[in-house]
Design a protein around this motif. Structure first.
Motif, PDB file in Angstrom:
ATOM      1  N   THR A   8       0.992  -1.247   0.198  1.00 38.21           N
ATOM      2  CA  THR A   8      -0.102   0.041  -0.082  1.00 38.21           C
ATOM      3  C   THR A   8       0.815   1.160   0.069  1.00 38.21           C
ATOM      4  O   THR A   8       1.770   1.317   0.725  1.00 38.21           O
ATOM      5  CB  THR A   8      -1.085  -0.032   1.294  1.00 38.21           C
ATOM      6  N   ARG A   9       0.576   2.164  -0.882  1.00 41.71           N
ATOM      7  CA  ARG A   9       1.238   3.639  -1.090  1.00 41.71           C
ATOM      8  C   ARG A   9       0.806   4.362   0.156  1.00 41.71           C
ATOM      9  O   ARG A   9      -0.419   4.440   0.531  1.00 41.71           O
ATOM     10  CB  ARG A   9       0.991   4.020  -2.234  1.00 41.71           C
ATOM     11  N   ARG A  10       1.778   4.839   0.815  1.00 44.80           N
ATOM     12  CA  ARG A  10       1.502   5.773   2.273  1.00 44.80           C
ATOM     13  C   ARG A  10       1.074   7.117   1.578  1.00 44.80           C
ATOM     14  O   ARG A  10       0.312   7.725   2.181  1.00 44.80           O
ATOM     15  CB  ARG A  10       2.467   5.825   3.209  1.00 44.80           C
ATOM     16  N   TRP A  11       1.783   7.734   1.004  1.00 45.28           N
ATOM     17  CA  TRP A  11       1.587   9.183   0.463  1.00 45.28           C
ATOM     18  C   TRP A  11       0.955   9.098  -1.029  1.00 45.28           C
ATOM     19  O   TRP A  11       1.601   8.730  -1.740  1.00 45.28           O
ATOM     20  CB  TRP A  11       2.841   9.767   0.569  1.00 45.28           C
ATOM     21  N   ASP A  12      -0.046   9.655  -1.146  1.00 48.55           N
ATOM     22  CA  ASP A  12      -0.559   9.960  -2.543  1.00 48.55           C
ATOM     23  C   ASP A  12       0.006  11.224  -3.122  1.00 48.55           C
ATOM     24  O   ASP A  12       0.603  11.982  -2.662  1.00 48.55           O
ATOM     25  CB  ASP A  12      -2.174  10.067  -2.411  1.00 48.55           C
ATOM     26  N   ILE A  14      -1.091  13.981  -4.302  1.00 54.31           N
ATOM     27  CA  ILE A  14      -1.649  15.345  -3.698  1.00 54.31           C
ATOM     28  C   ILE A  14      -0.687  15.903  -2.359  1.00 54.31           C
ATOM     29  O   ILE A  14      -0.230  16.756  -2.475  1.00 54.31           O
ATOM     30  CB  ILE A  14      -2.958  15.596  -3.265  1.00 54.31           C
ATOM     31  N   TRP A  57      -7.468  18.704   2.039  1.00 59.51           N
ATOM     32  CA  TRP A  57      -7.000  17.006   1.848  1.00 59.51           C
ATOM     33  C   TRP A  57      -7.237  16.495   3.069  1.00 59.51           C
ATOM     34  O   TRP A  57      -7.398  15.246   3.199  1.00 59.51           O
ATOM     35  CB  TRP A  57      -5.669  17.031   1.055  1.00 59.51           C
ATOM     36  N   ILE A  60     -11.066  15.781   3.376  1.00 59.24           N
ATOM     37  CA  ILE A  60     -11.493  15.140   2.518  1.00 59.24           C
ATOM     38  C   ILE A  60     -10.762  13.882   1.588  1.00 59.24           C
ATOM     39  O   ILE A  60     -11.237  13.155   0.901  1.00 59.24           O
ATOM     40  CB  ILE A  60     -12.191  15.697   1.210  1.00 59.24           C
ATOM     41  N   GLY A  61      -9.519  13.965   2.010  1.00 60.40           N
ATOM     42  CA  GLY A  61      -8.600  13.029   1.139  1.00 60.40           C
ATOM     43  C   GLY A  61      -8.595  11.679   1.619  1.00 60.40           C
ATOM     44  O   GLY A  61      -9.561  11.258   2.461  1.00 60.40           O
ATOM     45  N   PRO A  62      -7.846  10.540   1.124  1.00 59.06           N
ATOM     46  CA  PRO A  62      -7.705   9.129   1.464  1.00 59.06           C
ATOM     47  C   PRO A  62      -7.196   9.236   2.936  1.00 59.06           C
ATOM     48  O   PRO A  62      -6.656  10.110   3.569  1.00 59.06           O
ATOM     49  CB  PRO A  62      -6.987   8.532   0.606  1.00 59.06           C
ATOM     50  N   ALA A  63      -7.521   8.046   3.533  1.00 62.23           N
ATOM     51  CA  ALA A  63      -7.499   7.852   4.937  1.00 62.23           C
ATOM     52  C   ALA A  63      -6.094   8.152   5.508  1.00 62.23           C
ATOM     53  O   ALA A  63      -5.802   9.053   6.547  1.00 62.23           O
ATOM     54  CB  ALA A  63      -7.632   6.280   5.406  1.00 62.23           C
ATOM     55  N   SER A  64      -4.924   7.863   4.916  1.00 60.45           N
ATOM     56  CA  SER A  64      -3.594   7.966   5.291  1.00 60.45           C
ATOM     57  C   SER A  64      -3.148   9.601   5.312  1.00 60.45           C
ATOM     58  O   SER A  64      -2.545  10.122   6.123  1.00 60.45           O
ATOM     59  CB  SER A  64      -2.420   7.521   4.434  1.00 60.45           C
TER      60      SER A  64
ATOM     61  N   ALA B  20      -4.573  14.504  -9.855  1.00 66.87           N
ATOM     62  CA  ALA B  20      -4.240  15.099  -8.661  1.00 66.87           C
ATOM     63  C   ALA B  20      -3.488  16.394  -9.223  1.00 66.87           C
ATOM     64  O   ALA B  20      -3.454  17.417  -8.652  1.00 66.87           O
ATOM     65  CB  ALA B  20      -3.138  14.343  -7.837  1.00 66.87           C
ATOM     66  N   VAL B  24      -4.333  20.402  -8.345  1.00 63.32           N
ATOM     67  CA  VAL B  24      -3.178  21.209  -7.664  1.00 63.32           C
ATOM     68  C   VAL B  24      -3.158  22.431  -8.559  1.00 63.32           C
ATOM     69  O   VAL B  24      -3.325  23.692  -7.739  1.00 63.32           O
ATOM     70  CB  VAL B  24      -1.782  20.569  -7.622  1.00 63.32           C
ATOM     71  N   ALA B  72      -9.655  11.401  -4.305  1.00 61.68           N
ATOM     72  CA  ALA B  72      -9.605  10.522  -2.967  1.00 61.68           C
ATOM     73  C   ALA B  72     -10.370   9.291  -3.153  1.00 61.68           C
ATOM     74  O   ALA B  72      -9.823   8.243  -2.656  1.00 61.68           O
ATOM     75  CB  ALA B  72     -10.319  11.394  -1.738  1.00 61.68           C
ATOM     76  N   ILE B  75      -8.024   6.835  -5.255  1.00 59.15           N
ATOM     77  CA  ILE B  75      -6.923   6.381  -4.322  1.00 59.15           C
ATOM     78  C   ILE B  75      -7.364   5.442  -3.482  1.00 59.15           C
ATOM     79  O   ILE B  75      -6.830   4.350  -3.281  1.00 59.15           O
ATOM     80  CB  ILE B  75      -6.394   7.653  -3.793  1.00 59.15           C
ATOM     81  N   GLU B  76      -8.733   5.584  -2.805  1.00 57.82           N
ATOM     82  CA  GLU B  76      -8.782   4.577  -1.804  1.00 57.82           C
ATOM     83  C   GLU B  76      -9.433   3.333  -2.631  1.00 57.82           C
ATOM     84  O   GLU B  76      -9.064   2.329  -2.329  1.00 57.82           O
ATOM     85  CB  GLU B  76     -10.206   5.195  -1.038  1.00 57.82           C
ATOM     86  N   ARG B  79      -6.167   1.679  -3.514  1.00 61.49           N
ATOM     87  CA  ARG B  79      -5.627   0.682  -2.399  1.00 61.49           C
ATOM     88  C   ARG B  79      -6.426  -0.488  -2.105  1.00 61.49           C
ATOM     89  O   ARG B  79      -6.072  -1.564  -1.879  1.00 61.49           O
ATOM     90  CB  ARG B  79      -5.625   1.674  -1.159  1.00 61.49           C
TER      91      ARG B  79
END
Lengths: 212, 169
Positions: A8-12, A14, A57, A60-64, B20, B24, B72, B75-76, B79
């Motif tokens: 799993t990638r930690r940082w997206d 954005i 972000w 509203i961003g992804p969990a991480s 993305a 930006v 988002a 990305i989810e 994953r």
């Protein structure tokens, strides 16, 4: 069979773009262009945009990327220090608790820098093309004007000197926050280096393009 | 097979990165536009110009919000897909181990069966295992006999039968 290669990638993207964008602006405004120059102001607005996007972000961003994944908790930070001292290595899906405190400190610092910067400069100055690079990056007449106003204010009426003083206070706050930011950046780099030595290269490469 | 799965994931990553980057750029454009518009709106009287600026500001912010939200979600989803793929791989390999043992395949036969299921041809398997093609053919025949099928397709379908659940509505 083989272990799954897809981690799993930690940082997206954005998170990565805003991180390196802010690094770029800080380097630009600290080292490359004159204080208060047109380029400095434009870079500052760029920073404001990147910071605002990163903060949005966080909601509203992804969990991480969400604030919820790395609450600013001194208790957890202390527990994390205990883990480090005991040699325990925990996987964190987002910032580790110490890193989280760092992130909030940096964001607060950047917010103060942006707010005082905008208060001093007003909206981005209009630029008429063609314009020479030297005007773009040097302390332009805009800054000199302000200096002039300062002197006038100091010499003149109480009301005007009030404006000059508040301007000066803004400038001092701006510079103090910037100096604090340098300290935080130093600590951040030291922290990443320490974490990379402790738990492996992944900490270093996680924020790079294609890193996980 | 695996390369293809990874290249699908890479393609998804590129797509996410593109969206993305656009978000930006929109955010940067919005910051400069808002800085100007706020001054206009706070100093000027309500005019068509200001009304237009407010409309543009609203559209910009809504666009960014929506774009960011969609990014988002993508990305989810990516994953989630990666996790699901890893789980499915683990499950498939467990099931194969179990069946190979049940059929009483030798270690060599189990390896040949695995290569065969992954889509390798007899010649390729022979090269990979450093044996003659005849040996591989003999091993395949033995594998088919032990598992009670007559072809590679039938062998493959034995696993798919277990892995795919067809829901009856």
């Amino acid at each position: 069979m083989e272990a799954p290669e897809v981690q799993t990638r930690r940082w997206d993207p954005i998170v990565k773009i805003t991180h390196w964008g802010i690094v770029g602006v800080v380097i630009c405004n600290a080292l490359l262009v004159g204080d208060g120059s047109i380029a400095h102001i434009y870079a500052g607005y760029l920073l404001a945009a990147l910071l605002a996007l990163r903060l949005a972000w966080g909601l509203i961003g992804p969990a991480s990327a969400r604030f919820r994944s790395f609450p600013p908790s001194p208790m957890r930070a202390i527990k994390h220090i205990g883990d480090i001292l005991a040699g325990r290595k925990e996987e964190h899906s987002s910032h580790n608790p110490l890193g989280a405190l760092m992130v909030y400190a940096v964001w607060t610092c950047l917010s103060v820098i942006v707010a005082t910067g905008v208060a001093m400069s007003g909206p981005p100055p209009s630029v008429e093309f063609p314009i020479s690079t030297s005007i773009l990056v040097s302390r332009d007449e805009h800054g000199e004007e302000e200096e002039g106003q300062h002197e006038e204010g100091e010499r003149g009426h109480g009301g005007e000197s009030g404006v000059g003083e508040s301007e000066e206070a803004l400038e001092e706050l701006h510079e103090a926050a910037v100096n604090l930011l340098y300290l935080l950046v130093f600590l951040h780099i030291a922290g990443v280096a320490f974490e990379a030595a402790r738990s492996g290269r992944r900490t270093l490469t996680a924020m790079l393009p294609g890193g996980k | 097979m695996k390369d293809r799965a990874i290249s699908n994931i890479r393609r998804g990553d590129r797509h996410i990165t593109t969206v993305a980057v656009i978000v930006v750029i929109q955010a940067i454009a919005a910051a400069f536009f808002l800085a100007d518009a706020v001054v206009d709106i706070s100093t000027g009287e309500l005019s068509l110009h200001i009304f237009t600026e407010m409309l543009i500001a609203f559209a910009l912010l809504a666009g960014i919000g929506l774009g960011a939200w969609q990014t988002a979600q993508m990305i989810e989803q990516a994953r989630h897909d990666a996790d699901a793929l890893a789980v499915a791989r683990g499950a498939a390999s467990q099931l194969m181990d179990l069946r190979f043992r049940q059929w009483g395949l030798t270690d060599a036969e189990a390896e040949v069966a695995l290569f065969s299921l992954k889509g390798f041809e007899v010649a390729e398997i022979a090269r990979l295992r450093n044996v003659a093609e005849g040996t591989v053919r003999a091993q395949l025949t033995s594998i088919y006999a032990k598992s009670g099928v007559s072809s590679r397709h039938a062998l493959l379908s034995l696993f798919f039968e277990d892995l795919i659940e067809i829901e009856h509505h």
